[in-house]
Design an enzyme around this catalytic site. Structure first.
Site, mmCIF file in Angstrom:
data_model
loop_
_atom_site.group_PDB
_atom_site.id
_atom_site.type_symbol
_atom_site.label_atom_id
_atom_site.label_comp_id
_atom_site.label_asym_id
_atom_site.label_seq_id
_atom_site.Cartn_x
_atom_site.Cartn_y
_atom_site.Cartn_z
ATOM 1 N N ASN A 1 -10.168 -0.645 -1.527
ATOM 2 C CA ASN A 1 -8.746 -0.543 -1.048
ATOM 3 C C ASN A 1 -8.112 -1.091 -2.375
ATOM 4 O O ASN A 1 -8.045 -2.362 -2.567
ATOM 5 C CB ASN A 1 -8.126 -1.382 0.224
ATOM 6 N N HIS B 1 -3.971 6.842 2.377
ATOM 7 C CA HIS B 1 -4.307 5.535 1.680
ATOM 8 C C HIS B 1 -5.604 5.123 2.228
ATOM 9 O O HIS B 1 -6.070 5.490 3.385
ATOM 10 C CB HIS B 1 -3.186 4.439 2.200
ATOM 11 N N CYS C 1 0.833 -1.143 -0.036
ATOM 12 C CA CYS C 1 -0.020 0.056 0.015
ATOM 13 C C CYS C 1 0.762 1.335 -0.059
ATOM 14 O O CYS C 1 0.354 2.310 -0.280
ATOM 15 C CB CYS C 1 -1.052 -0.037 1.227
HETATM 16 O O1 UT7 Z 1 -4.156 -1.570 2.988
HETATM 17 C C1 UT7 Z 1 -3.519 -2.493 3.893
HETATM 18 C C2 UT7 Z 1 -3.367 -2.630 5.273
HETATM 19 N N1 UT7 Z 1 -4.699 -2.867 5.730
HETATM 20 C C3 UT7 Z 1 -5.275 -2.159 6.612
HETATM 21 O O2 UT7 Z 1 -4.969 -1.128 6.946
HETATM 22 C C4 UT7 Z 1 -6.396 -2.742 7.067
HETATM 23 C C5 UT7 Z 1 -6.845 -2.626 8.729
HETATM 24 N N2 UT7 Z 1 -7.757 -3.283 9.502
HETATM 25 C C6 UT7 Z 1 -9.167 -2.972 9.196
HETATM 26 O O3 UT7 Z 1 -9.265 -2.178 8.491
HETATM 27 C C7 UT7 Z 1 -10.079 -3.939 9.969
HETATM 28 O O4 UT7 Z 1 -9.431 -4.514 11.113
HETATM 29 C C8 UT7 Z 1 -11.132 -4.671 9.180
HETATM 30 C C9 UT7 Z 1 -11.768 -3.827 8.479
HETATM 31 C C10 UT7 Z 1 -10.173 -5.566 8.404
HETATM 32 C C11 UT7 Z 1 -12.023 -5.423 10.093
HETATM 33 O O5 UT7 Z 1 -12.440 -4.482 11.114
HETATM 34 P P1 UT7 Z 1 -12.750 -4.857 12.588
HETATM 35 O O6 UT7 Z 1 -13.246 -3.787 13.153
HETATM 36 O O7 UT7 Z 1 -11.203 -5.013 13.212
HETATM 37 O O8 UT7 Z 1 -13.054 -6.394 12.725
HETATM 38 P P2 UT7 Z 1 -12.503 -7.831 13.335
HETATM 39 O O9 UT7 Z 1 -11.756 -8.199 12.433
HETATM 40 O O10 UT7 Z 1 -12.318 -7.311 14.885
HETATM 41 O O11 UT7 Z 1 -13.966 -8.639 13.216
HETATM 42 C C12 UT7 Z 1 -15.104 -8.202 14.081
HETATM 43 C C13 UT7 Z 1 -16.171 -9.373 13.553
HETATM 44 C C14 UT7 Z 1 -15.509 -10.487 13.643
HETATM 45 O O12 UT7 Z 1 -16.502 -11.549 14.118
HETATM 46 P P3 UT7 Z 1 -16.513 -12.004 15.682
HETATM 47 O O13 UT7 Z 1 -15.440 -12.791 15.970
HETATM 48 O O14 UT7 Z 1 -16.750 -10.617 16.625
HETATM 49 O O15 UT7 Z 1 -17.919 -12.799 15.927
HETATM 50 C C15 UT7 Z 1 -15.427 -11.100 12.294
HETATM 51 O O16 UT7 Z 1 -15.645 -12.390 12.237
HETATM 52 O O17 UT7 Z 1 -16.475 -9.021 12.483
HETATM 53 C C16 UT7 Z 1 -16.619 -10.312 11.711
HETATM 54 N N3 UT7 Z 1 -16.388 -9.896 10.248
HETATM 55 C C17 UT7 Z 1 -17.130 -9.908 9.285
HETATM 56 N N4 UT7 Z 1 -18.916 -9.935 9.559
HETATM 57 C C18 UT7 Z 1 -19.395 -9.526 8.511
HETATM 58 C C19 UT7 Z 1 -15.213 -9.974 9.713
HETATM 59 N N5 UT7 Z 1 -15.177 -9.808 8.024
HETATM 60 C C20 UT7 Z 1 -16.478 -9.560 8.017
HETATM 61 C C21 UT7 Z 1 -17.566 -9.203 7.020
HETATM 62 N N6 UT7 Z 1 -19.220 -9.304 7.207
HETATM 63 N N7 UT7 Z 1 -17.080 -8.910 5.823
#
Ligand code: UT7
Length: 333
Positions: free
Chosen positions: A282, A252, A111
């Site tokens: 992204n 980004h 990125c």
């Molecule tokens: O560009 C390269 C660098 N990358 C980044 O900068 C990305 C950085 N990370 C993020 O932007 C965020 O961490 C994400 C958008 C990837 C995820 O958001 P989050 O608020 O950190 O969610 P999480 O990973 O903590 O997941 C929360 C819940 C989980 O369920 P449980 O374990 O709480 O039951 C996930 O399984 O959301 C669930 N989940 C989803 N639910 C519905 C994960 N993906 C999805 C989805 N739809 N697509």
């Protein structure tokens, strides 16, 4: 002497996929995707390679500047999704463009790839090693997404952009300063497991779906919030700029919450933050040139504006670039 941007363009594939396209395939909702990331839709090209996405942007840059392809003397393509492992996408693009006097190379900075490439290109211009550098950033993320993995596939899109860098006698405009960082300890949290020399493709790697993006979202999120905010603030401070002096933050586009945290740290109001994540997702190395190109196209940036470009991505890689904008669309029209 400084390197200035003399033309800019971007391109995304025509086909748009909104969040509801995913809800029919995987366990997700439009609401989850929008509230957690800010993304509403993205573009994917399920045919062709990265250079098919970058070629129209490169051609538009030449058209804008009124030059022919043989005037380009170097091409840098920042990407993690090249057409092939080799030859470089720079070489493939050189051939497609007809830039027969150019040499060039690909640069892998995920990125942060476009910022790494922009600084590399600018330094080559400043050293007198090139007069017309084509610097591109883009990714065809659809090629490395596991469309059964809801934690990654909804986040990304395909697209990219290109700038032309040229020397300027005046020191007033161009790439003023940069802070580029890397921490390879981040590899464990964000990588592609197979396909490289460590784990070449086998039936097993394909069956195990190891050729896709692997990301531990929360770990990356925490580092991204701190990393991007720190360097964006630091570049302002060490150039004695206040929030009032900065016309735009061009971050980004990985997550709206990371962008908000960066803007807050810089003390910037929301109307000075370029955001298009809702339409493109992204696009990895593509986000910053696409943002810059959209700002220019819509006449929201003028000569003399201070722009802070900042990124965070796989590696980890991160950084910020202070760019003083050099072209006025009104004058060109
Ligand atoms: O560009 C390269 C660098 N990358 C980044 O900068 C990305 C950085 N990370 C993020 O932007 C965020 O961490 C994400 C958008 C990837 C995820 O958001 P989050 O608020 O950190 O969610 P999480 O990973 O903590 O997941 C929360 C819940 C989980 O369920 P449980 O374990 O709480 O039951 C996930 O399984 O959301 C669930 N989940 C989803 N639910 C519905 C994960 N993906 C999805 C989805 N739809 N697509």
């Amino acid at each position: 002497m400084k390197a200035i941007v003399t033309a800019i363009a971007h391109h995304v594939p025509p086909d748009v996929y909104d969040n509801n396209w995913f809800t029919k395939r995987i366990d997700t909702t439009d609401e989850w995707i929008q509230t957690r990331t800010g993304i509403k839709e993205r573009h994917f090209a399920f045919e062709g390679g990265l250079t098919d996405i970058l070629l129209p942007a490169a051609q538009e840059v030449l058209r804008q500047r009124g030059i022919t392809a043989d005037e380009i003397d170097c091409i840098i393509v920042a990407t993690v999704t090249p057409d092939r492992v080799f030859p470089s996408s720079a070489a493939i693009l050189q051939h497609k463009l007809g830039a027969k006097n150019a040499w060039g190379f690909d640069l892998s900075g995920a990125c942060s790839g476009f910022l790494y490439a922009l600084v590399t290109g600018a330094k080559m211009i400043e050293a007198g090693a090139a007069k017309k550098m084509l610097v591109l950033g883009g990714d065809k993320m659809s090629a490395i997404l596991n469309f059964d993995d809801r934690t990654t596939c909804v986040l990304f899109g395909d697209g990219g952009g290109a700038v032309l860098l040229e020397p300027s006698e005046s020191d007033d405009y161009g790439v003023v300063d940069h802070i580029l960082r890397m921490d390879g300890a981040g590899e464990v949290h964000l990588h592609q497991k197979a396909g490289g020399s460590l784990r070449p493709p086998t039936i097993e790697t394909v069956t195990n779906r190891e050729h896709f993006v692997y990301q531990e979202g929360q770990a990356v999120f925490k580092s991204a919030v701190k990393g991007m905010a720190d360097v964006s603030y630091e570049i302002m401070e060490r150039n004695h700029l206040t929030a009032d002096d900065v016309a735009w933050l061009i971050p980004h586009q990985a997550n709206l919450r990371i962008i908000d945290a960066t803007a807050e740290r810089m003390g910037l109001s929301k109307d000075k933050v370029m955001i298009n994540i809702e339409r493109f997702g992204n696009t990895t190395a593509g986000t910053i040139p696409i943002c810059l190109s959209e700002l220019y196209q819509t006449d929201r940036v003028k000569r003399g504006d201070y722009l802070v470009l900042s990124s965070f991505g796989a590696g980890y890689t991160w950084g910020s670039v202070l760019l003083r904008w050099s072209i006025d669309k009104k004058e060109k029209a």
